[in-house]
Scaffold this motif. Structure first.
Motif, short mmCIF file in Angstrom:
data_model
loop_
_atom_site.label_atom_id
_atom_site.label_comp_id
_atom_site.label_asym_id
_atom_site.label_seq_id
_atom_site.Cartn_x
_atom_site.Cartn_y
_atom_site.Cartn_z
N GLU B 200 0.82 -1.20 0.00
CA GLU B 200 0.00 0.00 0.00
C GLU B 200 0.86 1.26 0.00
N VAL B 201 1.87 1.23 0.87
CA VAL B 201 2.73 2.40 0.97
C VAL B 201 3.52 2.58 -0.32
N LEU B 202 3.99 1.48 -0.89
CA LEU B 202 4.75 1.58 -2.13
C LEU B 202 3.89 2.14 -3.26
N LEU B 203 2.65 1.68 -3.32
CA LEU B 203 1.76 2.15 -4.38
C LEU B 203 1.53 3.64 -4.26
N ILE B 204 1.43 4.08 -3.01
CA ILE B 204 1.16 5.49 -2.77
C ILE B 204 2.39 6.34 -3.05
N SER B 205 3.56 5.73 -2.96
CA SER B 205 4.78 6.49 -3.18
C SER B 205 4.91 6.84 -4.66
N ASN C 48 -6.68 8.13 0.04
CA ASN C 48 -5.30 8.10 -0.41
C ASN C 48 -5.16 7.61 -1.85
N LEU C 50 -6.05 4.82 -3.32
CA LEU C 50 -5.86 3.40 -3.62
C LEU C 50 -7.16 2.73 -4.06
N ARG C 73 -0.65 11.53 -4.17
CA ARG C 73 0.27 10.63 -3.48
C ARG C 73 1.53 11.36 -3.01
N TYR C 78 1.14 8.20 4.61
CA TYR C 78 0.11 7.21 4.93
C TYR C 78 0.69 6.09 5.77
N PRO C 80 -0.67 2.50 6.89
CA PRO C 80 -1.78 1.56 6.86
C PRO C 80 -1.95 0.87 8.20
N PHE C 98 12.46 4.63 2.48
CA PHE C 98 11.27 5.44 2.21
C PHE C 98 11.63 6.86 1.80
N VAL C 101 12.67 6.64 -1.88
CA VAL C 101 11.52 6.38 -2.72
C VAL C 101 10.69 7.65 -2.93
N PHE C 102 10.59 8.45 -1.90
CA PHE C 102 9.81 9.68 -2.02
C PHE C 102 10.69 10.85 -2.50
#
Lengths: 241, 364, 303
Positions: B200-205, C48, C50, C73, C78, C80, C98, C101-102
């Motif tokens: 989920e977090v990866l998809l949102i990234s 979010n 998804l 995004r 987020y 979960p 992380f 990635v961001f």
């Protein structure tokens, strides 16, 4: 009047190597009592409960459950207790009745005894007509009520509940506690371990464990008075912090 | 690009942290080769046979003698009529029955041709096939010795199915290992992210789905290449299995097959809800067909027609043909372009399906 | 500002979210309170980007999560419900993964996570799987914050965490709020409602009330009596048979009793129970709790 004691714990010590998980615990639980066993993660709650259930042996001290010493008569203890946890309760791919029959066999209930008691308990839940439904089709609240019913099916002396109502909606939670009250009224001792302090408020007496020791043992209202707190949550925070 | 590299780095960390899986991935290919090379030998020794000699002349005696002297066969019993053949099999005593026609020696000497019947217990088809081949070989050598006296051919080497059988299993083992490493490991590692909620977090990234997929796949391509090389090296140095064709072409085909397996793994992960399911699907949907239907263990020619048809949609079948052609026959691309195209077609289909299924969102 | 406009979502005949509409202001600490299965997670996943709603629309600071999901995004952090970190990576590896990635680095936004991260920094080589619940939470929060999001979406962050860590976590949220980050959090624990600026009570996919917790409590209609006796279970059964009883249910050590009549004295209730042979009866008028309100809301709906 001296009440019958179903759990007696005297100087219970449990060590894992150098680590002392339970440090001289002393308490007893009366028959028909709803006893809360609280503590933060890692305070030694689970270790103590495993000993009470006969799954693990104490390093020293005396532990008697339902009249048997857990060190020497673990099998007798296991027959006389029921257990319910929020994590695992029932087999989802079996029907209500199949689940009950399975556990009745596990605890060695006779067929006729199971039929009569199973029917009685399910009728109380208004689930008897639904007994052939798969457990997976029930809502969370119903599953939990059913899991409790299964835990007391074989009329144990003590039923151990592990965080029984975390995350359940307030109405279902109350229906659940009514079931617990009723079981206690029937003479089944209820032993609740939890780290949700609002669950603790429902118990007759609670112990609070911190770092392997019992730091407090009393009724919730007495504890609140003692710590000048509004809720058990505050009592707990002032002890654990 | 930074993101992608970070992702690949993370994947490698996962692989290296879980040293048990890593050991399996690297040691299993070696163990497999050793097992197939040493333990599961397809050589037959002292197989019990029964002999029904209707002729009982000099030639048949000599032939029987030759058969038994080869060391492959031992005569368990001599039958006196055809009716006893079945019972010899049923008792499980004879693996093969040799029937000489009557007047065998006469025909052989006068016409130069006589009939011999080999009846095999085909409930174990591999053994049956090997036994009959051995026997045929011995008969053929007998022919030759008689036609050109003085020449005694090296029967043993020529007909030693043992080594050849092991050669045959190398492509199969390669297909199996590559399938396992690539398809099973990727499908498990992707479903693990789903199970732990990190997907989920990866998809949102800001990572794109393609980056996530490629990031998952890259480490396993490398692992697969290492495995391929270790299998080939072990085969070459320990068992002397040659690579007759071009090594570059062989590696190219292996990478092609790895990509195919990876795309299958991704496809599985889009369907599987958790690691357990992913593993079972990989086992049953991939491993069993590879073992049973690809021609790895059971020759495709011996299968029922329906299974022969089904074997066509089993990708490893084509891979095994390719590897055999390159390694054992020394054939170049001109012999295997068809099979290569089939592999590419599989890849296109699987990648297409999985990209379609791998959503930017959680829902289908 | 977040605007949610009549969104609905169904999965195979189960209506997970039903026509939910509400607004969250910028800089607010907003809570969705409801039991498991109330639809909180589905709602969060629609926020979010998804999950696409079946009907209705959402605007996050002017962005539409359906069409502009890439931009959305970028601005949200987020967490979960399930623990979403890599248990086989260390604290530091998780955080730097992380961050990369961001598209940022730990150094760049260190000031944002400093208060939280420095508590776990001494253990940064430790694998995330070996951390206690409270430490995991701090790490997860640090990871969600590392790209400087405008909006934090935290789905049941305190589930399965002990009381001490829960309290710490809420303290951290308050500190973040003071930095201007909008925070939307969900929880099944009623007692956490009072820690939010405003809450939405959720049950069966519907939102019952969107208010300041205090206002919800103040708006409660009727009086609640806390009733105690030597046998609460018997009192409960007796009170339930009483003609005046509107509702009675266990509430901690006592029972909460609601009467149909607008005026009823404690004495009256006490006498009723004494008549039924109960002893040590104590009756007191109490201010309702958020749980009482929740029960009232959901009960009127089912009636």
């Amino acid at each position: 009047m001296e009440k019958e004691k179903v759990i007696i714990v005297k100087d219970l010590v449990k060590k894992f190597g150098n680590f002392i998980a339970n440090d001289h615990l002393n308490f007893h639980v009366d028959k028909g009592e709803i006893f809360g066993f609280l503590g933060a993660n890692g305070a030694g709650k689970t270790t103590a409960m495993r000993i009470l259930c006969g799954l693990s042996k104490p390093s020293s001290g005396l532990v008697e459950v339902a009249g048997f010493n857990v060190k020497t008569n673990a099998e007798d203890v296991k027959k006389r207790i029921g257990y319910m946890s929020q994590k695992f309760s029932l087999f989802e791919d079996l029907t209500i009745w199949e689940n009950m029959r399975f556990f009745s066999t596990v605890y060695g209930m006779s067929r006729s005894n199971f039929k009569a008691r199973g029917q009685l308990l399910l009728q109380k839940l208004n689930l008897f007509d639904e007994r052939n439904r798969l457990v997976s089709t029930l809502s969370l609240g119903w599953k939990q009520k059913l899991a409790f019913t299964v835990a007391i099916l074989h009329e144990p002396s003590i039923v151990f509940l592990d965080e029984p109502t975390g995350g359940v909606d307030p109405i279902t939670r109350r229906q659940f506690w009514e079931m617990i009250y009723e079981a206690a009224d029937d003479g089944i001792t209820v032993f609740v371990t939890t780290h949700y302090m609002d669950e603790a408020e429902y118990c007759n007496r609670v112990t609070i464990m911190v770092d392997g020791r019992i730091d407090a043992l009393d009724t919730p209202s007495e504890l609140k008075k003692q710590f000048k707190a509004e809720s058990m949550n505050e009592v707990f925070l002032s002890l654990a912090r | 690009m930074n993101r992608f590299i970070a992702f690949v780095k993370k994947e490698f960390l996962h692989i290296f942290r879980d040293y048990r899986t890593m050991m399996i991935l690297f040691i299993m290919p070696i163990a497999q080769i050793l097992i197939f090379g040493f333990a599961i030998t397809t050589e037959i020794q002292n197989a019990s046979i029964a002999i029904l000699d209707k002729s009982k002349d000099e030639v048949t005696r000599e032939l029987t003698q030759k058969l038994l002297a080869s060391g492959y066969f031992s005569a368990d019993q001599y039958l006196s009529s055809e009716s006893e053949i079945e019972s010899a099999f049923k008792q499980g005593r004879a693996k093969m029955v040799i029937v000489y026609e009557s007047n065998f020696g006469n025909n052989y000497e006068k016409i130069g041709a006589s009939n011999i019947q080999l009846i095999c217990d085909a409930s174990d088809p591999n053994t049956a096939r090997i036994l009959s081949q051995y026997a045929e070989g011995i008969f053929a050598s007998y022919n030759r010795t008689n036609q050109a006296i003085g020449i005694i051919p090296e029967v043993r080497m020529f007909y030693n199915e043992n080594l050849d059988g092991f050669y045959m299993s190398i492509p199969g083992i390669m297909a199996m290992i590559l399938m396992l490493v690539s398809a099973m490991m990727t499908s498990i590692s992707i479903t693990r992210e789903k199970e732990f909620g990190s997907m989920e977090v990866l998809l949102i990234s800001p990572l794109r789905p393609l980056q996530i997929i490629l990031g998952k796949v890259t480490p396993y391509i490398l692992m697969a290449v290492i495995n391929t090389i270790s299998i080939l090296a072990l085969g070459y140095w320990v068992f002397g299995v040659p690579v007759k064709g071009s090594l570059a072409l062989l590696l190219f085909e292996c990478i092609l097959f790895t990509i195919l397996a990876l795309s299958l793994g991704i496809l599985i992960s889009t369907v599987a809800k958790n690691q357990m399911v992913a593993m079972f699907v990989s086992m049953f949907a991939l491993m069993l067909p590879v073992i049973l239907l690809s021609g790895f263990i059971f020759p495709i020619d011996n299968m029922p027609v329906i299974l022969q048809w089904i074997s066509n949609i089993i990708p490893p079948k084509w891979f095994i043909i390719i590897v055999k052609t390159i390694m054992l026959k020394g054939g170049g691309l001109e012999y295997i372009w068809k099979e290569t195209l089939i592999l590419i077609a599989f890849i296109v289909v699987f990648v297409g399906l999985s990209v379609k299924k791998f959503n930017i969102r959680l829902q289908d | 500002m977040i605007e949610i406009n009549a969104i609905s979502k169904a999965f195979d005949n189960v209506q997970a979210v039903k026509e939910v509409s509400l607004q969250v202001d910028e800089g607010e600490l907003f809570g969705f309170i409801g039991p498991d299965g109330a639809g909180k997670t589905t709602l969060f996943r629609m926020l979010n980007s998804l999950i696409v709603p079946d009907a209705g629309s959402i605007s996050l600071f002017g962005l539409d999560p359906v069409k502009q999901y890439k931009k959305v995004r970028q601005i949200i952090g987020y967490m979960p419900g399930k623990f979403s970190l890599y248990t086989d990576l260390s604290i530091e590896e998780n955080l730097s993964f992380f961050a990369t990635v961001f598209g940022t680095t730990i150094e760049e936004n260190y000031h944002l996570i400093e208060d939280i991260y420095k508590q776990i920094e001494p253990f940064k080589k430790r694998l995330a799987g070996q951390l206690s619940g409270g430490m995991k939470q701090k790490l997860a929060l640090s990871c969600a914050l590392i790209h400087k999001p405008k909006l934090l979406l935290l789905d049941e962050p305190t589930t399965g965490v002990d009381a001490v860590s829960r309290r710490e976590f809420w303290d951290m949220l308050k500190a973040l709020k003071s930095k201007g980050i909008t925070i939307v959090v969900s929880t099944p624990y009623m007692d956490e409602a009072s820690l939010c600026d405003r809450v939405a009570l959720m049950q069966n996919g519907k939102v019952h009330a969107v208010e300041k917790p205090q206002v919800i409590v103040d708006q409660f209609m009727g009086n609640i009596f806390a009733v105690k006796s030597n046998n609460n279970y018997k009192s409960l059964l007796q009170l339930r048979t009483w003609e005046h009883c509107k509702n009675v249910y266990p509430f901690g050590e006592s029972l909460h009793y609601l009467d149909h009549r607008s005026k009823v004295s404690e004495k009256e209730i006490e006498n009723f129970l004494l008549e039924k042979e109960l002893a040590e009866v104590e009756v007191a008028l109490v201010t309702p709790d958020i749980e009482d309100c929740f029960i009232a809301f959901t009960q009127t709906e089912t009636d």
